[in-house]
Design a protein around this motif. Structure first.
Motif, short mmCIF file in Angstrom:
data_model
loop_
_atom_site.label_atom_id
_atom_site.label_comp_id
_atom_site.label_asym_id
_atom_site.label_seq_id
_atom_site.Cartn_x
_atom_site.Cartn_y
_atom_site.Cartn_z
N VAL A 1 22.56 26.51 13.05
CA VAL A 1 21.45 26.25 13.96
C VAL A 1 21.95 25.61 15.25
O VAL A 1 22.88 24.78 15.25
N THR A 2 21.34 26.01 16.36
CA THR A 2 21.72 25.55 17.69
C THR A 2 20.50 24.96 18.40
O THR A 2 19.35 25.16 17.96
N PRO A 3 20.69 24.26 19.53
CA PRO A 3 19.54 23.77 20.30
C PRO A 3 18.60 24.89 20.72
O PRO A 3 17.38 24.66 20.84
N ASP A 4 19.13 26.09 20.94
CA ASP A 4 18.28 27.23 21.30
C ASP A 4 17.31 27.59 20.18
O ASP A 4 16.30 28.27 20.42
N ASP A 5 17.62 27.18 18.95
CA ASP A 5 16.77 27.52 17.81
C ASP A 5 15.56 26.60 17.68
O ASP A 5 14.68 26.86 16.86
N VAL A 6 15.52 25.53 18.45
CA VAL A 6 14.39 24.60 18.42
C VAL A 6 13.29 25.12 19.35
O VAL A 6 13.56 25.48 20.50
N GLU A 7 12.06 25.16 18.86
CA GLU A 7 10.97 25.64 19.71
C GLU A 7 9.67 24.91 19.38
O GLU A 7 9.50 24.37 18.29
N ARG A 8 8.79 24.89 20.37
CA ARG A 8 7.46 24.31 20.17
C ARG A 8 6.60 25.27 19.36
O ARG A 8 6.67 26.49 19.52
N GLY A 9 5.75 24.69 18.50
CA GLY A 9 4.79 25.52 17.79
C GLY A 9 3.69 25.94 18.74
O GLY A 9 3.54 25.42 19.84
N LYS A 10 2.88 26.90 18.31
CA LYS A 10 1.82 27.42 19.16
C LYS A 10 0.74 26.38 19.46
O LYS A 10 -0.06 26.56 20.38
N ASP A 11 0.72 25.29 18.67
CA ASP A 11 -0.26 24.25 18.95
C ASP A 11 0.16 23.35 20.10
O ASP A 11 -0.59 22.47 20.54
N GLY A 12 1.40 23.55 20.60
CA GLY A 12 1.89 22.76 21.72
C GLY A 12 2.33 21.37 21.35
O GLY A 12 2.75 20.59 22.22
N GLY B 1 17.81 39.49 -2.03
CA GLY B 1 19.04 40.23 -1.85
C GLY B 1 19.03 40.99 -0.54
O GLY B 1 17.99 41.14 0.10
N GLY B 2 20.18 41.47 -0.13
CA GLY B 2 20.25 42.23 1.11
C GLY B 2 20.58 41.36 2.31
O GLY B 2 21.13 40.25 2.17
N GLU B 3 20.25 41.85 3.51
CA GLU B 3 20.59 41.15 4.73
C GLU B 3 19.84 39.81 4.85
O GLU B 3 18.76 39.64 4.28
N LYS B 4 20.45 38.90 5.61
CA LYS B 4 19.83 37.60 5.82
C LYS B 4 18.51 37.75 6.57
O LYS B 4 18.29 38.72 7.29
N THR B 5 17.64 36.78 6.35
CA THR B 5 16.35 36.78 7.03
C THR B 5 16.26 35.58 7.97
O THR B 5 17.01 34.61 7.83
N THR B 6 15.36 35.66 8.93
CA THR B 6 15.14 34.54 9.85
C THR B 6 13.75 33.96 9.60
O THR B 6 12.77 34.70 9.48
N ARG B 7 13.68 32.65 9.51
CA ARG B 7 12.40 31.99 9.28
C ARG B 7 12.22 30.85 10.29
O ARG B 7 13.17 30.44 10.95
N LYS B 8 11.01 30.37 10.38
CA LYS B 8 10.72 29.21 11.22
C LYS B 8 10.51 28.03 10.29
O LYS B 8 9.49 27.92 9.61
N ALA B 9 11.52 27.15 10.24
CA ALA B 9 11.44 25.96 9.40
C ALA B 9 10.66 24.88 10.12
O ALA B 9 10.68 24.79 11.36
N TRP B 10 9.96 24.07 9.35
CA TRP B 10 9.23 22.93 9.92
C TRP B 10 10.22 21.86 10.34
O TRP B 10 11.12 21.48 9.60
N LEU B 11 10.05 21.36 11.58
CA LEU B 11 10.96 20.36 12.13
C LEU B 11 10.17 19.09 12.45
O LEU B 11 9.44 19.04 13.44
N PRO B 12 10.27 18.05 11.60
CA PRO B 12 9.54 16.80 11.87
C PRO B 12 9.91 16.23 13.24
O PRO B 12 11.03 16.41 13.71
N ASP B 13 8.95 15.55 13.87
CA ASP B 13 9.15 15.04 15.22
C ASP B 13 10.39 14.16 15.34
O ASP B 13 11.15 14.26 16.31
N ASP B 14 10.60 13.27 14.35
CA ASP B 14 11.74 12.36 14.46
C ASP B 14 13.07 13.08 14.27
O ASP B 14 14.09 12.68 14.84
N VAL B 15 13.05 14.18 13.51
CA VAL B 15 14.28 14.97 13.35
C VAL B 15 14.58 15.71 14.65
O VAL B 15 15.74 15.79 15.08
N GLU B 16 13.54 16.24 15.29
CA GLU B 16 13.74 16.90 16.59
C GLU B 16 14.32 15.91 17.60
O GLU B 16 15.23 16.27 18.36
N LYS B 17 13.82 14.70 17.60
CA LYS B 17 14.33 13.68 18.52
C LYS B 17 15.79 13.37 18.21
O LYS B 17 16.62 13.20 19.11
#
Length: 205
Positions: free
Chosen positions: A53-64, A78-94
């Protein structure tokens, strides 16, 4: 701390206090170890996912207001990797923001450019220098720490939200990267005694 040693791979369920103890121990060792701990214990990332994960992977939710983290991870069907949007608590983002700024990490560079094995070794390793190893040697801590692995961080996160905080299974599958109910079912273990008593007191009248 609950232990299941009925199979070759020992499984550990930490409560919130124990998870916080592990997090503090990681942070004392090094800042990057604390970051890895937050991503696993607070966001449910697998050890290998923390290295991509990189800083580019951090994004605001649609609720702003909320934060999400784009994670490329294992496909439990099984098979190819998938991409998901993990929940990022505010203090972890900070924490991630401050870490990026202080370490001068580019937006497209991983926060933790290490091998997955290194992340796993920060929890426990053969030389006994991982955070869980250190806690196992602490006379004031239970010996069960010697069984804790990096995957038990994800197990704690999943169990806490599924069983103790009652987050719907479908929501957890989406933010945790489980592609089927059979893949997430092992995390649906029995609730703690505290949770059982609280729930039953609430309905006894």
């Amino acid at each position: 701390m609950r232990i299941d040693d009925s199979s070759a791979r020992v499984k550990v369920w930490m409560d919130e206090d124990e998870a916080n103890t592990l997090q503090r121990t990681l942070e004392k060792k090094a800042w990057e170890r604390g970051i890895a701990g937050m991503l696993m214990l607070r966001c449910g990332l697998r050890s290998e996912e923390t290295t991509t994960v990189t800083p580019d992977d951090v994004e605001r939710g649609k609720d702003g207001e909320s934060w999400l983290l784009n994670v490329e991870g294992k496909n439990t069907k099984g098979g190819e990797k998938t991409t998901r949007k993990a929940w990022l608590p505010d203090d972890v983002e900070k924490g991630l923001f401050n870490f990026q700024r202080e370490r001068d990490i580019s937006d497209d560079e991983p926060y933790l450019p290490y091998a997955p094995r290194s992340i796993q070794n920060w929890i426990t390793n053969e030389s006994g220098t991982g955070a869980a190893d250190v806690l196992a040697e602490d006379e004031q801590e239970p010996d069960e720490w010697e069984h804790v692995s990096s995957h038990d961080c994800r197990r704690h996160w999943a169990h806490l939200h599924l069983v103790e905080k009652k987050v719907p299974v479908r929501v957890m599958m989406a933010i945790g990267g489980w592609s089927s109910y059979s893949a997430i079912e092992p995390y649906l273990t029995v609730p703690t005694e505290k949770s059982i008593l609280e729930e039953m007191r609430a309905v006894q009248n």
